[in-house]
Write a protein that holds these residues in place. Sequence first.
Motif, PDB file in Angstrom:
ATOM      1  N   ASN A   8       1.070  -1.215   0.079  1.00 32.43           N
ATOM      2  CA  ASN A   8      -0.113   0.033  -0.138  1.00 32.43           C
ATOM      3  C   ASN A   8       0.998   1.189  -0.042  1.00 32.43           C
ATOM      4  OD1 ASN A   8      -1.634   2.329   0.449  1.00 32.43           O
ATOM      5  ND2 ASN A   8      -2.870   1.222   2.076  1.00 32.43           N
ATOM      6  N   GLU A  10       0.617   4.379  -0.290  1.00 32.07           N
ATOM      7  CA  GLU A  10       0.347   5.430   0.591  1.00 32.07           C
ATOM      8  C   GLU A  10       0.793   5.565   1.896  1.00 32.07           C
ATOM      9  OE1 GLU A  10      -3.965   5.883   0.277  1.00 32.07           O
ATOM     10  OE2 GLU A  10      -4.115   6.172  -1.844  1.00 32.07           O
ATOM     11  N   ASN A 255       3.654  -3.665   6.105  1.00 32.28           N
ATOM     12  CA  ASN A 255       2.743  -2.919   5.517  1.00 32.28           C
ATOM     13  C   ASN A 255       1.916  -3.815   4.296  1.00 32.28           C
ATOM     14  OD1 ASN A 255       2.455  -1.753   2.121  1.00 32.28           O
ATOM     15  ND2 ASN A 255       2.186  -0.061   3.727  1.00 32.28           N
ATOM     16  N   SER A 259      -1.991  -4.327   5.245  1.00 34.03           N
ATOM     17  CA  SER A 259      -2.570  -3.188   4.426  1.00 34.03           C
ATOM     18  C   SER A 259      -2.539  -3.767   3.027  1.00 34.03           C
ATOM     19  CB  SER A 259      -1.857  -1.894   4.858  1.00 34.03           C
ATOM     20  OG  SER A 259      -2.664  -0.854   3.850  1.00 34.03           O
ATOM     21  N   GLY A 260      -1.408  -3.854   2.354  1.00 34.55           N
ATOM     22  CA  GLY A 260      -1.332  -3.999   1.211  1.00 34.55           C
ATOM     23  C   GLY A 260      -2.281  -5.245   0.427  1.00 34.55           C
ATOM     24  N   TRP A 262      -4.987  -6.029   1.234  1.00 35.05           N
ATOM     25  CA  TRP A 262      -6.454  -5.697   1.373  1.00 35.05           C
ATOM     26  C   TRP A 262      -6.783  -4.590   0.169  1.00 35.05           C
ATOM     27  CZ3 TRP A 262      -9.968  -8.497   4.113  1.00 35.05           C
ATOM     28  CH2 TRP A 262      -9.397  -9.066   5.044  1.00 35.05           C
ATOM     29  N   THR A 263      -5.649  -3.996  -0.672  1.00 33.20           N
ATOM     30  CA  THR A 263      -5.826  -2.981  -1.357  1.00 33.20           C
ATOM     31  C   THR A 263      -7.022  -3.183  -2.674  1.00 33.20           C
ATOM     32  OG1 THR A 263      -3.962  -3.316  -2.551  1.00 33.20           O
ATOM     33  CG2 THR A 263      -3.898  -1.833  -0.690  1.00 33.20           C
ATOM     34  N   LYS A 264      -6.671  -4.367  -3.233  1.00 31.95           N
ATOM     35  CA  LYS A 264      -7.868  -4.835  -4.168  1.00 31.95           C
ATOM     36  C   LYS A 264      -8.979  -5.011  -3.720  1.00 31.95           C
ATOM     37  CE  LYS A 264      -4.582  -6.212  -7.778  1.00 31.95           C
ATOM     38  NZ  LYS A 264      -4.385  -7.285  -8.885  1.00 31.95           N
ATOM     39  N   TYR A 266     -10.711  -3.930  -0.939  1.00 29.69           N
ATOM     40  CA  TYR A 266     -11.276  -2.540  -0.831  1.00 29.69           C
ATOM     41  C   TYR A 266     -11.719  -1.597  -1.750  1.00 29.69           C
ATOM     42  CZ  TYR A 266     -10.956  -3.611   4.277  1.00 29.69           C
ATOM     43  OH  TYR A 266     -11.214  -4.082   5.652  1.00 29.69           O
ATOM     44  N   LYS A 267     -10.908  -1.791  -2.952  1.00 31.10           N
ATOM     45  CA  LYS A 267     -11.059  -1.057  -4.151  1.00 31.10           C
ATOM     46  C   LYS A 267     -12.430  -1.475  -4.748  1.00 31.10           C
ATOM     47  CE  LYS A 267      -8.787   0.085  -8.411  1.00 31.10           C
ATOM     48  NZ  LYS A 267      -7.870   0.198  -9.398  1.00 31.10           N
TER      49      LYS A 267
END
Length: 277
Positions: A8, A10, A255, A259-260, A262-264, A266-267
């Motif tokens: 992630n 960000e 990260n 977090s990373g 989960w990025t797809k 949550y997108k």
Amino acid sequence: MFGYVNINSERLTEEEISRFKEVYCGVCRSLRLGEGHMCHLALSYDFTFLALLLNALYEPEETRGEKRCAPHPKKKQPYVVSSYVEYAADMNALLFYLSALDGWLDDKNFLKLAFSQALKKRALAVKEKYPRQANAIETEMKKLSEIEKERLNDMDAAASCFGRLLQEIFVLEEDEWSRYLRVMGYSLGRFIYFLDAWDDADKDRKTGSYNPLLAIRGNDDYEETIHKILTMEIAECAMAFEKMPILQDANILRNILYSGVWTKYYKAKEEGNKGKE
């Protein structure tokens, strides 16, 4: 089924993002050496995570450099290689070779045949060098293929095949950390399988493709159930990670795990329609 295990960006510094890219380019360079430019198409962020993880755990000597390449012909790209980066590239090549070959045998897709041929020489050498890992990949892919052909509505059995496959890939050598690496690989493999199945549910329903989640997709608590499963699997993976003495690149690895991955998910949730008819 790959591409979910990413950073992630960000929540990372520019230096940390650059470090991740250097290892990513190192895996790519190791993957392509002597095999032609087509091989970079097999490159996966998931194996960059494996390279970072093993590098951080065992802290081998790293070699740095800069090179132009087919994806970046205009500007030299910095890269990092080590024995564990090369191992990750080997596993990347072997898994994608067997997957492409299986795809060719199943549906006679000539693109998959060409892809498998591009990786064949490297993959056969890897099979000979790492028989335990190669046997696990072939065995679990065969079991998963049988489950798909029989269209079993057993999502745990299907996910476990991919978990057992990845758990052996995560272990290069048997040592005091092997059990934690196996837990990480098994849980992460199941996480990837469930997330991919959830992500493809709409498409698979329309095409009639096998997807064990379709059996529960109409349930009122479907989305909640999937989220609980994903949370449980990645939590098991993260707990095993935290039991190992990792300092190098620890923030990047955390990260990705917290977090990373989960990025797809949550997108897709933000875009709506997932899990809806």
